[in-house]
Design a protein around this motif. Structure first.
Motif, PDB file in Angstrom:
ATOM      1  N   GLY A 279       0.822  -1.195   0.000  1.00 16.96           N
ATOM      2  CA  GLY A 279       0.000   0.000   0.000  1.00 16.96           C
ATOM      3  C   GLY A 279       0.859   1.250   0.000  1.00 16.96           C
ATOM      4  O   GLY A 279       1.750   1.413  -0.827  1.00 16.96           O
ATOM      5  N   GLU A 280       0.618   2.128   0.965  1.00 17.20           N
ATOM      6  CA  GLU A 280       1.335   3.399   1.033  1.00 17.20           C
ATOM      7  C   GLU A 280       2.368   3.454   2.162  1.00 17.20           C
ATOM      8  O   GLU A 280       2.857   4.531   2.497  1.00 17.20           O
ATOM      9  CB  GLU A 280       0.323   4.534   1.185  1.00 17.20           C
ATOM     10  N   THR A 281       2.708   2.306   2.732  1.00 13.06           N
ATOM     11  CA  THR A 281       3.759   2.265   3.750  1.00 13.06           C
ATOM     12  C   THR A 281       5.091   1.920   3.090  1.00 13.06           C
ATOM     13  O   THR A 281       5.165   0.954   2.337  1.00 13.06           O
ATOM     14  CB  THR A 281       3.446   1.218   4.838  1.00 13.06           C
ATOM     15  N   PRO A 282       6.136   2.691   3.352  1.00 12.30           N
ATOM     16  CA  PRO A 282       7.443   2.382   2.759  1.00 12.30           C
ATOM     17  C   PRO A 282       7.956   1.024   3.228  1.00 12.30           C
ATOM     18  O   PRO A 282       7.582   0.549   4.313  1.00 12.30           O
ATOM     19  CB  PRO A 282       8.355   3.506   3.251  1.00 12.30           C
ATOM     20  N   PRO A 283       8.823   0.397   2.441  1.00  9.32           N
ATOM     21  CA  PRO A 283       9.390  -0.893   2.859  1.00  9.32           C
ATOM     22  C   PRO A 283      10.354  -0.749   4.020  1.00  9.32           C
ATOM     23  O   PRO A 283      10.872   0.349   4.299  1.00  9.32           O
ATOM     24  CB  PRO A 283      10.106  -1.393   1.598  1.00  9.32           C
ATOM     25  N   LEU A 284      10.609  -1.844   4.685  1.00 10.51           N
ATOM     26  CA  LEU A 284      11.619  -1.861   5.732  1.00 10.51           C
ATOM     27  C   LEU A 284      12.998  -1.608   5.120  1.00 10.51           C
ATOM     28  O   LEU A 284      13.273  -2.007   3.984  1.00 10.51           O
ATOM     29  CB  LEU A 284      11.622  -3.221   6.440  1.00 10.51           C
ATOM     30  N   THR A 285      13.859  -0.982   5.887  1.00  5.90           N
ATOM     31  CA  THR A 285      15.212  -0.716   5.390  1.00  5.90           C
ATOM     32  C   THR A 285      16.147  -1.890   5.650  1.00  5.90           C
ATOM     33  O   THR A 285      17.203  -1.988   5.031  1.00  5.90           O
ATOM     34  CB  THR A 285      15.786   0.541   6.055  1.00  5.90           C
ATOM     35  N   GLY A 286      15.798  -2.763   6.552  1.00  2.19           N
ATOM     36  CA  GLY A 286      16.635  -3.919   6.871  1.00  2.19           C
ATOM     37  C   GLY A 286      15.977  -5.217   6.441  1.00  2.19           C
ATOM     38  O   GLY A 286      15.276  -5.278   5.429  1.00  2.19           O
ATOM     39  N   GLU A 287      16.191  -6.238   7.237  1.00  2.00           N
ATOM     40  CA  GLU A 287      15.684  -7.573   6.935  1.00  2.00           C
ATOM     41  C   GLU A 287      14.154  -7.583   6.899  1.00  2.00           C
ATOM     42  O   GLU A 287      13.488  -6.971   7.744  1.00  2.00           O
ATOM     43  CB  GLU A 287      16.166  -8.554   8.005  1.00  2.00           C
ATOM     44  N   VAL A 288      13.604  -8.272   5.910  1.00  2.00           N
ATOM     45  CA  VAL A 288      12.163  -8.514   5.848  1.00  2.00           C
ATOM     46  C   VAL A 288      11.918  -9.949   6.287  1.00  2.00           C
ATOM     47  O   VAL A 288      12.348 -10.897   5.637  1.00  2.00           O
ATOM     48  CB  VAL A 288      11.612  -8.281   4.430  1.00  2.00           C
ATOM     49  N   SER A 289      11.260 -10.106   7.398  1.00  2.00           N
ATOM     50  CA  SER A 289      10.922 -11.426   7.931  1.00  2.00           C
ATOM     51  C   SER A 289       9.585 -11.311   8.637  1.00  2.00           C
ATOM     52  O   SER A 289       9.080 -10.206   8.870  1.00  2.00           O
ATOM     53  CB  SER A 289      11.998 -11.917   8.906  1.00  2.00           C
ATOM     54  N   ILE A 290       9.020 -12.449   8.978  1.00  6.84           N
ATOM     55  CA  ILE A 290       7.769 -12.412   9.743  1.00  6.84           C
ATOM     56  C   ILE A 290       8.006 -11.695  11.073  1.00  6.84           C
ATOM     57  O   ILE A 290       7.161 -10.921  11.540  1.00  6.84           O
ATOM     58  CB  ILE A 290       7.239 -13.837   9.979  1.00  6.84           C
ATOM     59  N   ALA A 291       9.167 -11.917  11.670  1.00  4.91           N
ATOM     60  CA  ALA A 291       9.466 -11.263  12.953  1.00  4.91           C
ATOM     61  C   ALA A 291       9.546  -9.751  12.806  1.00  4.91           C
ATOM     62  O   ALA A 291       8.967  -9.009  13.619  1.00  4.91           O
ATOM     63  CB  ALA A 291      10.776 -11.814  13.516  1.00  4.91           C
ATOM     64  N   THR A 292      10.242  -9.263  11.763  1.00  7.95           N
ATOM     65  CA  THR A 292      10.391  -7.801  11.630  1.00  7.95           C
ATOM     66  C   THR A 292       9.081  -7.154  11.199  1.00  7.95           C
ATOM     67  O   THR A 292       8.774  -6.030  11.617  1.00  7.95           O
ATOM     68  CB  THR A 292      11.507  -7.451  10.632  1.00  7.95           C
ATOM     69  N   LEU A 293       8.290  -7.828  10.364  1.00  6.75           N
ATOM     70  CA  LEU A 293       6.983  -7.287  10.009  1.00  6.75           C
ATOM     71  C   LEU A 293       6.080  -7.225  11.242  1.00  6.75           C
ATOM     72  O   LEU A 293       5.342  -6.247  11.442  1.00  6.75           O
ATOM     73  CB  LEU A 293       6.333  -8.140   8.914  1.00  6.75           C
ATOM     74  N   THR A 294       6.140  -8.262  12.076  1.00  2.00           N
ATOM     75  CA  THR A 294       5.351  -8.258  13.309  1.00  2.00           C
ATOM     76  C   THR A 294       5.842  -7.179  14.265  1.00  2.00           C
ATOM     77  O   THR A 294       5.037  -6.533  14.952  1.00  2.00           O
ATOM     78  CB  THR A 294       5.396  -9.640  13.977  1.00  2.00           C
ATOM     79  N   ASP A 295       7.151  -6.957  14.307  1.00  4.82           N
ATOM     80  CA  ASP A 295       7.684  -5.870  15.126  1.00  4.82           C
ATOM     81  C   ASP A 295       7.070  -4.529  14.718  1.00  4.82           C
ATOM     82  O   ASP A 295       6.758  -3.690  15.579  1.00  4.82           O
ATOM     83  CB  ASP A 295       9.203  -5.774  14.963  1.00  4.82           C
ATOM     84  N   SER A 296       6.893  -4.328  13.406  1.00  9.04           N
ATOM     85  CA  SER A 296       6.337  -3.051  12.944  1.00  9.04           C
ATOM     86  C   SER A 296       4.904  -2.874  13.428  1.00  9.04           C
ATOM     87  O   SER A 296       4.482  -1.756  13.750  1.00  9.04           O
ATOM     88  CB  SER A 296       6.403  -2.957  11.414  1.00  9.04           C
ATOM     89  N   VAL A 297       4.149  -3.967  13.497  1.00  6.54           N
ATOM     90  CA  VAL A 297       2.778  -3.880  13.998  1.00  6.54           C
ATOM     91  C   VAL A 297       2.784  -3.655  15.512  1.00  6.54           C
ATOM     92  O   VAL A 297       1.983  -2.866  16.036  1.00  6.54           O
ATOM     93  CB  VAL A 297       1.982  -5.147  13.630  1.00  6.54           C
ATOM     94  N   ALA A 298       3.680  -4.332  16.214  1.00  6.86           N
ATOM     95  CA  ALA A 298       3.788  -4.116  17.666  1.00  6.86           C
ATOM     96  C   ALA A 298       4.127  -2.665  17.971  1.00  6.86           C
ATOM     97  O   ALA A 298       3.566  -2.063  18.905  1.00  6.86           O
ATOM     98  CB  ALA A 298       4.835  -5.060  18.252  1.00  6.86           C
ATOM     99  N   ASP A 299       5.030  -2.084  17.189  1.00  3.51           N
ATOM    100  CA  ASP A 299       5.373  -0.672  17.372  1.00  3.51           C
ATOM    101  C   ASP A 299       4.157   0.222  17.098  1.00  3.51           C
ATOM    102  O   ASP A 299       3.918   1.202  17.813  1.00  3.51           O
ATOM    103  CB  ASP A 299       6.519  -0.280  16.448  1.00  3.51           C
ATOM    104  N   PHE A 300       3.400  -0.119  16.053  1.00  3.37           N
ATOM    105  CA  PHE A 300       2.196   0.655  15.720  1.00  3.37           C
ATOM    106  C   PHE A 300       1.189   0.609  16.870  1.00  3.37           C
ATOM    107  O   PHE A 300       0.581   1.634  17.216  1.00  3.37           O
ATOM    108  CB  PHE A 300       1.581   0.098  14.433  1.00  3.37           C
TER     109      PHE A 300
END
Length: 260
Positions: A49-70
């Motif tokens: 969508g309109e969210t920029p990609p992660l700058t580091g590793e893309v994994s289920i853990a890092t994607l979940t981290d982004s939701v936890a931060d949100f």
């Protein structure tokens, strides 16, 4: 990172997390119905969508981290979460971490055998390449029951019965967002989903599964419930990988009945 998101309705908040595809628009078939009863917050994961990609590793853990931060940034501690496919796996991971309230996971990934995950990648990668090649023709193809049947047989139990508007955003999303390939790699090559022992999750856990899911096949549901023994399993009859496509009213009711 701040996740792009939309808010609809009012009442107790409900956080929706999509899988591969269109970002928050993946929930369009049921978003309005949910918003009649709840405040619905639907996010675009990084790279969608309109969210920029992660700058580091893309994994289920890092994607979940982004939701936890949100969740923390938005003051949504204890929010009920709903996810489908990759998003279903992510809401179960949030529950395992002790984040959020009630959880509804629809056809989640991460519970496959080695052979099943190989088949998952071997079939879904060509599908993504195909829709990218056909990108200019998608509106016309998906406007035809024959076209929907040919393109969506892996994803829907009754693709001919769907409308073009129901599926177009998700299919375009598979074509448009390069991160689909990276996220698919994370699903295939990353670790399988860990479980949560009985009594360790903070809210109710409901797992919904389509009886005719050809992506996360139904036999995986038994593994999911074994790893999340507090979960209640709900079967969607005559339903494929997208309950919001094949059974929108049933999916809406399950979500509303299973969350506070």
């Amino acid at each position: 990172m701040s996740l792009n998101h939309v808010r609809r309705g009012s009442g107790r908040p409900l956080l929706l997390i999509h899988g591969l595809g269109a970002g928050w628009r993946s929930w369009s078939p049921i978003l309005g119905a949910l918003a009649e009863h709840r405040e619905v917050i639907a996010v675009d994961l990084p790279g969608f969508g309109e969210t920029p990609p992660l700058t580091g590793e893309v994994s289920i853990a890092t994607l979940t981290d982004s939701v936890a931060d949100f969740i923390r940034e938005q003051g949504l501690d204890g929010v009920s979460t709903v996810g489908q496919s990759m998003g279903g796996r992510m809401v179960l991971e949030l529950a395992r971490r002790g984040l959020g309230g009630d959880t509804v996971a629809l056809d989640p990934g991460g519970f496959w055998s080695d052979r099943e995950v190989f088949a998952f990648g071997a079939t879904l990668r060509p599908s993504i390449k195909l829709v990218r090649a056909l990108r200019p023709l998608l509106p016309a193809l998906l406007g035809s029951s024959v076209g929907r049947t040919l393109l969506l047989a892996q994803l829907s139990a009754r693709p001919w019965a769907l409308s073009r508007d129901t599926v177009l955003a998700d299919v375009r999303g598979l074509a448009d967002f390069p991160v689909n390939g990276t996220a698919l790699d994370a699903l295939i090559h990353g670790p399988k989903q860990q479980g949560a022992p009985a009594g360790t999750v903070t809210g109710r856990v409901t797992i919904g599964w389509g009886r005719r899911d050809l992506v996360t096949v139904p036999k995986q549901a038994a593994r999911a419930v074994e790893l999340f023994p507090d979960a209640v399993l709900h079967w969607f009859e005559r339903c494929g990988h997208f309950p919001q496509w094949d059974a929108p009213q049933e999916a809406t009711r399950l979500i509303l009945d299973s969350t506070q």
